[in-house]
Design an enzyme around this catalytic site. Structure first.
Site, PDB file in Angstrom:
ATOM      1  CG  PHE A  34       8.429  45.390 -22.309  1.00 54.85           C
ATOM      2  CD1 PHE A  34       8.782  45.281 -23.639  1.00 54.85           C
ATOM      3  CD2 PHE A  34       8.244  46.668 -21.789  1.00 54.85           C
ATOM      4  CE1 PHE A  34       8.949  46.399 -24.437  1.00 54.85           C
ATOM      5  CE2 PHE A  34       8.411  47.798 -22.576  1.00 54.85           C
ATOM      6  CZ  PHE A  34       8.766  47.652 -23.900  1.00 54.85           C
ATOM      7  CB  SER A  80      15.874  45.263 -30.884  1.00 51.33           C
ATOM      8  OG  SER A  80      14.600  45.478 -31.404  1.00 51.33           O
ATOM      9  CD  GLU A 110      25.658  34.429 -33.213  1.00 51.98           C
ATOM     10  OE1 GLU A 110      25.390  35.416 -32.513  1.00 51.98           O
ATOM     11  OE2 GLU A 110      26.001  34.506 -34.397  1.00 51.98           O
ATOM     12  CE  LYS A 112      17.969  38.596 -27.165  1.00 57.66           C
ATOM     13  NZ  LYS A 112      18.134  39.450 -26.005  1.00 57.66           N
ATOM     14  CG  ASP A 114      20.177  39.366 -19.849  1.00 58.96           C
ATOM     15  OD1 ASP A 114      19.916  40.387 -20.517  1.00 58.96           O
ATOM     16  OD2 ASP A 114      19.497  38.993 -18.883  1.00 58.96           O
ATOM     17  CE1 TYR A 221      25.406  41.323 -30.984  1.00 63.26           C
ATOM     18  CE2 TYR A 221      25.956  40.314 -28.878  1.00 63.26           C
ATOM     19  CZ  TYR A 221      25.351  41.327 -29.599  1.00 63.26           C
ATOM     20  OH  TYR A 221      24.702  42.339 -28.949  1.00 63.26           O
ATOM     21  CE  LYS A 284      23.242  37.142 -34.746  1.00 65.85           C
ATOM     22  NZ  LYS A 284      24.548  37.483 -34.190  1.00 65.85           N
ATOM     23  CE  LYS A 308      14.187  37.749 -23.885  1.00 63.83           C
ATOM     24  NZ  LYS A 308      13.995  39.132 -24.048  1.00 63.83           N
ATOM     25  CB  CYS A 402       0.924  50.270  11.232  1.00 61.36           C
ATOM     26  SG  CYS A 402       2.718  50.393  11.200  1.00 61.36           S
ATOM     27  CB  CYS A 405       2.966  52.655  15.058  1.00 59.47           C
ATOM     28  SG  CYS A 405       2.013  53.126  13.605  1.00 59.47           S
ATOM     29  CB  CYS A 420       1.678  53.089   8.461  1.00 61.45           C
ATOM     30  SG  CYS A 420       1.628  53.854  10.088  1.00 61.45           S
ATOM     31  CB  CYS A 426       4.974  54.885  12.104  1.00 57.74           C
ATOM     32  SG  CYS A 426       5.194  53.187  11.603  1.00 57.74           S
TER      33      CYS A 426
END
Ligand code: IVH
Length: 664
Positions: A34, A80, A110, A112, A114, A221, A284, A308, A402, A405, A420, A426
């Site tokens: 991302f 963020s 510190e 992080k 999740d 935090y 920080k 990260k 498939c 089937c 399929c 199926c």
């Protein structure tokens, strides 16, 4: 593709991922992927300022607004952090700070956590409000749920300020997460991909007693307020821990870059022994005056960054590939592996997604492969160790027929998956459709689970969902493992399902792309199956949030005579095929009016306003056009919508005016 097209495509892609992550809690790509896409977009936008858009994913921090909760404006926006992935980038940050301050400084390191971020407000030592991040400006008030978290103090002790906010992360410990998923698997409910999704899903539950049972935890935090006890971040948190807050004792003050890097290296491995999930380190600047001096960018502070951790990887042998056929006919390749330990669990299977991924990896049976956990439940294969090749088996090629089937598989031009096409012949598709129909969120026919359906199918008693309503108690009672009592219970549940409202019946039909939310929209807009069946493409796409893909799928569904016959049989059985109850018309004050909703509201959620519009005879439409009669605008209405509305002269009204309009 032109640069402009590339930008638009990336924005759309990132918007979808934002939605998957923040709204659905179901990310389909890793944070790393991302962030890489977001940076790619940022670079393109920097190079082409002429395509600037205030609504670009680069201009905002995401949204997790849940319409069922009251939305509250944050006193201080919840920003963020900028992400970094290497010692080099951490060094860059350190140097940037050093140059900007031109003075001695300390960095607090510190973990992080999740989980799901939360902002807690305390007045006179008592918790008064707990709000999620939301879009950073408005969040959901989840105070009732947060009160159930035992590590969050409801009353403070010591010399706390009269009024302040404290922010932190709500987390679900690994042990709780595993137990919860184990229980959900037994109940045939969908699993949570990771503790973060489990924590944010739990925070948004409507039932705080259930939240209490889920045993969430919280680490704080960040202290905010006009009168804080100290002028450093570290000392403020130490104070807060005296008032009763859970502050991590892994927090450390560092006075050199080397100390920071050592801290990162230490926790990179040591974090695996923690009872909760962490995904990085947060750095920080300690002194609050120095923080002020460094300031903020539009999205994040300049005085802090996140580092990260690399996703954990494991290397293991690929033994075989199997192919699973789902209820929609989609064929998913799954790798069977030598069991290997990965981030706290044993992995035996990994997803290979589709034919393109398999071809890209150039896999052979016997290969040593790398597996990684992304956002999904099943880990994925990310690479092959080609150096380690020795005595390999066959090359892995996607199957042509498939496995269930024998029908030749098809692949639509714009899709990655193979299907399929033998929808009604199926076995896993037939059984899968019946399972979906009977499932809790659809018709909720208790007792008609996977095994019983398989048994009934084998005995020739169930072939389509309509057959469910022809089942007789003696037929059921004769089955192995099923006595008369269970048979009666199933029959009762089948009878009760005739009361299930239309929106859920529509969802239960299993029309491709018609999930729970889409089914609600369609049921609200068309109000009966007959009207939906008669709807044209244009009428379908005009409905708020219904796009081309869904519209086409609905048309395809009703174009098949077998489906229309099926619906006739279900109608004859007495199922609900019309919208009634809460969506029933209340007045005709908005008759014939097409209304666009934009922004965030105080008195009701967006979905509540949409329901109100329909109840009073109006129609929700998604985009501003000459067809719109007016716009119901809340705070933060999108600037593009505003501009278009002004250009077209469409009237804008606020929520108070709207509520007056529909007053009875
Ligand atoms: S400080 C203005 N400290 O990471 C800075 N955040 O991408 C406020 N997080 O939204 C955040 N552990 O949900 C901070 N020790 C920590 C954290 C932390 C986890 C989360 C938080 C935030 C996100 C930033």
């Amino acid at each position: 593709m032109t640069k402009q097209e590339e930008i638009l495509q990336l924005r759309e892609e990132l918007n979808t991922h934002n939605y998957n992550y923040y709204v659905l809690n179901k990310p389909t790509i890793s944070d790393f992927e991302f962030d890489a896409k977001l940076r790619q977009l940022q670079t393109l936008e920097n190079a082409h300022p002429e395509y600037f858009d205030p609504n670009s994913p680069t201009q905002r921090v995401g949204s997790d607004l849940n319409t069922a909760f009251v939305q509250v404006e944050h006193k201080y926006p919840m920003l963020s952090l900028a992400n970094t992935y290497s010692a080099g980038e951490v060094t860059d940050f350190y140097e940037r700070v050093r140059k900007a301050l031109n003075d001695d400084f300390e960095i607090v390191c510190e973990l992080k956590y999740d989980g799901s971020s939360i902002s807690l407000t305390y007045e006179k030592g008592a918790l008064v409000r707990a709000v999620t991040r939301g879009d950073g400006v408005y969040g959901d008030d989840v105070t009732a749920n947060v009160r159930t978290i035992r590590s969050i103090p409801l009353k403070l002790h010591g010399d706390y300020p009269e009024l302040f906010e404290i922010r932190g992360e709500i987390v679900m410990p690994w042990s709780v997460f595993e137990k919860l998923n184990y229980e959900r698997e037994k109940q045939e409910e969908s699993l949570f991909a990771n503790p973060r999704n489990a924590a944010s899903g739990t925070l948004k539950l409507q039932n705080s007693a259930e939240v209490a049972r889920r045993q969430l935890d919280a680490y704080l935090y960040y202290l905010l307020g006009d009168k804080l006890p100290a002028d450093t971040h570290y000392d403020n948190l130490k104070k807060a821990s005296l008032w009763g807050f859970k502050i991590s004792n892994s927090m450390k003050k560092c006075t050199s870059l080397q100390e920071v890097l050592d801290y990162i290296a230490y926790w990179d491995t040591e974090r695996k022994n923690l009872p909760i999930a962490t995904d990085g380190i947060v750095l920080k600047v300690n002194n609050l005056n120095q923080q002020k001096e460094l300031g903020y960018t539009a999205k994040s502070p300049r005085w802090a960054i996140a580092y990260k951790f690399q996703a954990e990887k494991a290397c293991t042998r690929l033994n075989s590939v199997s192919y699973q056929v789902g209820r929609t006919g989609a064929v998913t390749p799954v790798a069977n592996l030598d069991p290997v330990q990965l981030s706290g669990t044993v992995v035996k299977r990994a997803s290979l997604h589709n034919a393109d991924i398999i071809a890209g990896l150039e896999l052979y049976i016997g290969d040593m492969v790398y597996v990684e956990k992304g956002g999904e439940i099943i880990p994925k294969i990310t690479a092959v160790d080609k150096e380690a090749r020795f005595m390999l088996g066959d090359k892995v090629e996607f199957i042509k027929k498939c496995p269930e089937c024998g029908t030749t598989l098809v692949r639509n031009e714009d899709e990655a998956a193979h299907y399929c096409p033998n929808e009604d012949g199926c076995p896993p598709q037939i059984k899968g459709k019946i399972e979906h129909f009977a499932s809790r969120k659809a018709m909720n026919i208790e007792g008609l689970g996977e095994e019983t359906i398989a048994l009934l199918y084998e005995k020739g008693l169930l072939h389509t969902i309509a057959d469910i309503y022809d089942l007789k108690v003696p037929d059921l009672a004769r089955l192995e493992r099923l006595g008369t009592k269970s048979a009666r219970n199933i029959k009762n549940a089948v009878e009760a399902s005739k009361e299930v409202p239309f929106a859920r019946v529509l969802f239960a039909l299993g029309i491709r792309y018609v999930g729970e939310t889409v089914a609600k929209k369609l049921a609200g807009a068309f109000r009966s199956i007959d009207a939906l069946e008669a709807a044209t493409y244009d009428e379908l796409v005009e409905v708020d949030e219904i796009g081309e893909r869904i519209a086409q799928s609905v048309l395809n569904y009703f174009a098949q005579p077998e489906h229309r016959q099926l619906i006739e049989r279900l109608k004859a059985a007495g199922l609900q095929f019309e919208t009634a109850g809460e969506n029933a018309p209340v007045s005709d004050k908005l008759n014939g009016l097409s209304i666009v909703i934009s922004g965030t509201f105080v008195h009701h959620s967006r979905d509540e306003y949409k329901a109100l519009i329909e109840q009073h005879g109006g129609k929700n439409i998604s985009s501003v056009s000459a067809k719109a009669n007016f716009i119901l605008a809340g705070a933060n209405m999108g600037p593009a919508k505003l501009e278009k509305a002004q250009k077209l002269g469409v009237k804008i009204i606020d929520e108070n005016e709207f509520l007056e309009m529909i007053q009875l």
